[in-house]
Scaffold this motif. Structure first.
Motif, PDB file in Angstrom:
ATOM      1  N   GLN A 169      34.529  49.373  40.727  1.00  0.00           N
ATOM      2  CA  GLN A 169      33.278  48.648  40.471  1.00  0.00           C
ATOM      3  C   GLN A 169      33.481  47.570  39.420  1.00  0.00           C
ATOM      4  OE1 GLN A 169      29.265  50.072  40.023  1.00  0.00           O
ATOM      5  NE2 GLN A 169      29.999  52.118  40.509  1.00  0.00           N
ATOM      6  N   ALA A 170      34.137  47.942  38.345  1.00  0.00           N
ATOM      7  CA  ALA A 170      34.367  46.993  37.266  1.00  0.00           C
ATOM      8  C   ALA A 170      35.247  45.835  37.728  1.00  0.00           C
ATOM      9  CB  ALA A 170      35.005  47.704  36.073  1.00  0.00           C
ATOM     10  N   LEU A 171      36.256  46.130  38.518  1.00  0.00           N
ATOM     11  CA  LEU A 171      37.151  45.084  39.011  1.00  0.00           C
ATOM     12  C   LEU A 171      36.412  44.094  39.901  1.00  0.00           C
ATOM     13  CD1 LEU A 171      40.353  47.157  39.833  1.00  0.00           C
ATOM     14  CD2 LEU A 171      40.178  45.324  38.127  1.00  0.00           C
ATOM     15  N   ARG A 172      35.489  44.590  40.694  1.00  0.00           N
ATOM     16  CA  ARG A 172      34.709  43.674  41.532  1.00  0.00           C
ATOM     17  C   ARG A 172      33.904  42.704  40.655  1.00  0.00           C
ATOM     18  NH1 ARG A 172      33.280  46.898  45.049  1.00  0.00           N
ATOM     19  NH2 ARG A 172      34.537  46.101  46.765  1.00  0.00           N
ATOM     20  N   ALA A 173      33.298  43.225  39.603  1.00  0.00           N
ATOM     21  CA  ALA A 173      32.520  42.374  38.698  1.00  0.00           C
ATOM     22  C   ALA A 173      33.421  41.394  37.954  1.00  0.00           C
ATOM     23  CB  ALA A 173      31.752  43.240  37.704  1.00  0.00           C
ATOM     24  N   VAL A 174      34.580  41.866  37.513  1.00  0.00           N
ATOM     25  CA  VAL A 174      35.518  40.981  36.813  1.00  0.00           C
ATOM     26  C   VAL A 174      36.022  39.898  37.752  1.00  0.00           C
ATOM     27  CG1 VAL A 174      37.750  40.852  35.642  1.00  0.00           C
ATOM     28  CG2 VAL A 174      36.188  42.744  35.144  1.00  0.00           C
ATOM     29  N   GLY A 175      36.292  40.270  38.997  1.00  0.00           N
ATOM     30  CA  GLY A 175      36.739  39.286  39.969  1.00  0.00           C
ATOM     31  C   GLY A 175      35.725  38.177  40.167  1.00  0.00           C
ATOM     32  N   THR A 176      34.452  38.524  40.184  1.00  0.00           N
ATOM     33  CA  THR A 176      33.407  37.510  40.298  1.00  0.00           C
ATOM     34  C   THR A 176      33.432  36.571  39.104  1.00  0.00           C
ATOM     35  OG1 THR A 176      32.006  38.991  41.600  1.00  0.00           O
ATOM     36  CG2 THR A 176      30.919  37.140  40.508  1.00  0.00           C
ATOM     37  N   ALA A 177      33.616  37.136  37.916  1.00  0.00           N
ATOM     38  CA  ALA A 177      33.675  36.314  36.700  1.00  0.00           C
ATOM     39  C   ALA A 177      34.884  35.387  36.710  1.00  0.00           C
ATOM     40  CB  ALA A 177      33.699  37.212  35.467  1.00  0.00           C
ATOM     41  N   LEU A 178      35.989  35.866  37.286  1.00  0.00           N
ATOM     42  CA  LEU A 178      37.209  35.062  37.338  1.00  0.00           C
ATOM     43  C   LEU A 178      37.229  34.080  38.503  1.00  0.00           C
ATOM     44  CD1 LEU A 178      39.919  37.785  36.577  1.00  0.00           C
ATOM     45  CD2 LEU A 178      39.216  35.927  35.062  1.00  0.00           C
ATOM     46  N   GLY A 179      36.359  34.323  39.491  1.00  0.00           N
ATOM     47  CA  GLY A 179      36.350  33.474  40.679  1.00  0.00           C
ATOM     48  C   GLY A 179      37.446  33.807  41.657  1.00  0.00           C
ATOM     49  N   ARG A 180      37.924  35.052  41.626  1.00  0.00           N
ATOM     50  CA  ARG A 180      38.958  35.499  42.561  1.00  0.00           C
ATOM     51  C   ARG A 180      38.753  36.981  42.841  1.00  0.00           C
ATOM     52  NH1 ARG A 180      44.668  36.083  39.327  1.00  0.00           N
ATOM     53  NH2 ARG A 180      45.061  37.457  41.093  1.00  0.00           N
ATOM     54  N   PRO A 181      38.930  37.412  44.101  1.00  0.00           N
ATOM     55  CA  PRO A 181      38.723  38.828  44.409  1.00  0.00           C
ATOM     56  C   PRO A 181      39.825  39.695  43.826  1.00  0.00           C
ATOM     57  CG  PRO A 181      39.572  37.667  46.329  1.00  0.00           C
ATOM     58  CD  PRO A 181      39.304  36.621  45.289  1.00  0.00           C
ATOM     59  N   LEU A 182      39.438  40.830  43.269  1.00  0.00           N
ATOM     60  CA  LEU A 182      40.405  41.769  42.697  1.00  0.00           C
ATOM     61  C   LEU A 182      40.440  43.091  43.457  1.00  0.00           C
ATOM     62  CD1 LEU A 182      39.710  41.235  38.876  1.00  0.00           C
ATOM     63  CD2 LEU A 182      41.496  40.183  40.283  1.00  0.00           C
ATOM     64  N   VAL A 183      39.501  43.271  44.384  1.00  0.00           N
ATOM     65  CA  VAL A 183      39.483  44.480  45.217  1.00  0.00           C
ATOM     66  C   VAL A 183      39.206  44.067  46.648  1.00  0.00           C
ATOM     67  CG1 VAL A 183      38.726  46.009  43.366  1.00  0.00           C
ATOM     68  CG2 VAL A 183      37.029  44.868  44.787  1.00  0.00           C
ATOM     69  N   LYS A 184      39.517  44.944  47.579  1.00  0.00           N
ATOM     70  CA  LYS A 184      39.205  44.685  48.972  1.00  0.00           C
ATOM     71  C   LYS A 184      37.699  44.648  49.159  1.00  0.00           C
ATOM     72  CE  LYS A 184      43.422  46.732  50.887  1.00  0.00           C
ATOM     73  NZ  LYS A 184      43.974  47.769  51.782  1.00  0.00           N
ATOM     74  N   GLU A 185      37.254  43.827  50.111  1.00  0.00           N
ATOM     75  CA  GLU A 185      35.825  43.683  50.348  1.00  0.00           C
ATOM     76  C   GLU A 185      35.207  45.017  50.723  1.00  0.00           C
ATOM     77  OE1 GLU A 185      32.669  42.511  49.841  1.00  0.00           O
ATOM     78  OE2 GLU A 185      33.756  40.628  50.080  1.00  0.00           O
ATOM     79  N   ASP A 186      34.033  45.292  50.197  1.00  0.00           N
ATOM     80  CA  ASP A 186      33.279  46.506  50.495  1.00  0.00           C
ATOM     81  C   ASP A 186      32.879  46.500  51.973  1.00  0.00           C
ATOM     82  OD1 ASP A 186      31.388  48.548  50.721  1.00  0.00           O
ATOM     83  OD2 ASP A 186      30.761  48.288  48.647  1.00  0.00           O
ATOM     84  N   PRO A 187      33.182  47.574  52.724  1.00  0.00           N
ATOM     85  CA  PRO A 187      32.775  47.616  54.143  1.00  0.00           C
ATOM     86  C   PRO A 187      31.275  47.434  54.330  1.00  0.00           C
ATOM     87  CG  PRO A 187      34.310  49.389  53.647  1.00  0.00           C
ATOM     88  CD  PRO A 187      33.953  48.760  52.337  1.00  0.00           C
ATOM     89  N   ALA A 188      30.477  47.886  53.377  1.00  0.00           N
ATOM     90  CA  ALA A 188      29.023  47.732  53.501  1.00  0.00           C
ATOM     91  C   ALA A 188      28.644  46.263  53.537  1.00  0.00           C
ATOM     92  CB  ALA A 188      28.318  48.424  52.335  1.00  0.00           C
ATOM     93  N   LEU A 189      29.317  45.449  52.718  1.00  0.00           N
ATOM     94  CA  LEU A 189      29.024  44.019  52.721  1.00  0.00           C
ATOM     95  C   LEU A 189      29.499  43.378  54.017  1.00  0.00           C
ATOM     96  CD1 LEU A 189      29.944  43.036  49.057  1.00  0.00           C
ATOM     97  CD2 LEU A 189      27.734  43.735  49.976  1.00  0.00           C
ATOM     98  N   ALA A 190      30.633  43.848  54.525  1.00  0.00           N
ATOM     99  CA  ALA A 190      31.150  43.289  55.773  1.00  0.00           C
ATOM    100  C   ALA A 190      30.214  43.578  56.944  1.00  0.00           C
ATOM    101  CB  ALA A 190      32.538  43.864  56.062  1.00  0.00           C
TER     102      ALA A 190
END
Length: 219
Positions: A169-190
């Protein structure tokens, strides 16, 4: 200047564990130079074997901010993970000493952070035999932090889960702040679903019920 991620939460809410996990993961897996700034308040208490008095709080808060600023401006650092900020010192001052004078400057410092992560209260409270007070104090700290952040208009994201679940969860939020994905996309979002939003976001129990409900439906 490095991106700054600030972790907030009461005692025994998993800040230090998550901060260290983020630092290791970002350095080892993603090749970023991430540094963790430890909690100065705890180091201060351990060095002296006691909790600070009311008149000592301001200097501790100032030193926490100084340490974070120094790390943000260090050459070659991509990301700073602050294992709490001056806002935690201000919160304890308000709760233990009924002194809210540190809140305004600590919120001003909090605004300089790029991402604020608030620890969810789903982890069991455990005493450490030294400074941890009680689950009631943890709950009161959480309520105060939410209120002050919301009143100040400072965005924050609450992270839940244990171990790798909380880290992801934290990595997803950090990735947004950095402008780059840090985890695989959540299947729910897909599948076209979107993250929940709660009109009563100041209620951690409501928030936790909604979050765990989504997890069970998407499992």
């Amino acid at each position: 200047m490095a991106v700054c991620v600030a972790l907030l939460g009461g005692e025994s809410s998993g800040k230090s564990t998550l901060a260290q996990a983020l630092e290791r993961h970002l350095n080892d897996i993603h090749g970023l130079r991430a540094v963790c700034v430890p909690e100065h308040l705890r180091a201060w208490c351990e060095a002296r074997g006691r909790a600070p008095h009311a008149h000592e709080q301001a200097a501790i808060a100032d030193e926490q901010t100084r340490l974070i600023d120094r790390a943000k401006h260090a050459p070659g650092v991509d990301l700073v993970i602050a294992d709490t900020t001056a806002l935690m010192v201000a919160a304890y001052s308000a709760l233990y000493f009924q002194d809210d004078t540190l809140l305004a400057p600590s919120l001003a410092a909090q605004r300089t952070c790029d991402l604020t992560l608030l620890m969810g209260l789903d982890l069991p409270w455990t005493p450490d035999g030294l400074f941890r007070d009680s689950p009631a104090v943890r709950d009161a700290t959480d309520s105060l932090l939410r209120r002050e952040l919301q009143d100040a208009g400072i965005a924050f994201q609450t992270v839940y889960g244990q171990g790798d679940a909380r880290l992801q969860q934290a990595l997803r939020a950090v990735g947004t702040a950095l402008g780059r994905p840090l985890v695989k996309e959540d299947p729910a979002l897909a599948n076209g679903l979107r993250p929940w939003s709660c009109d009563n976001c100041s209620d951690p129990d409501c928030e936790h019920r909604l979050f765990t409900g989504l997890l069970s439906r998407n499992a």
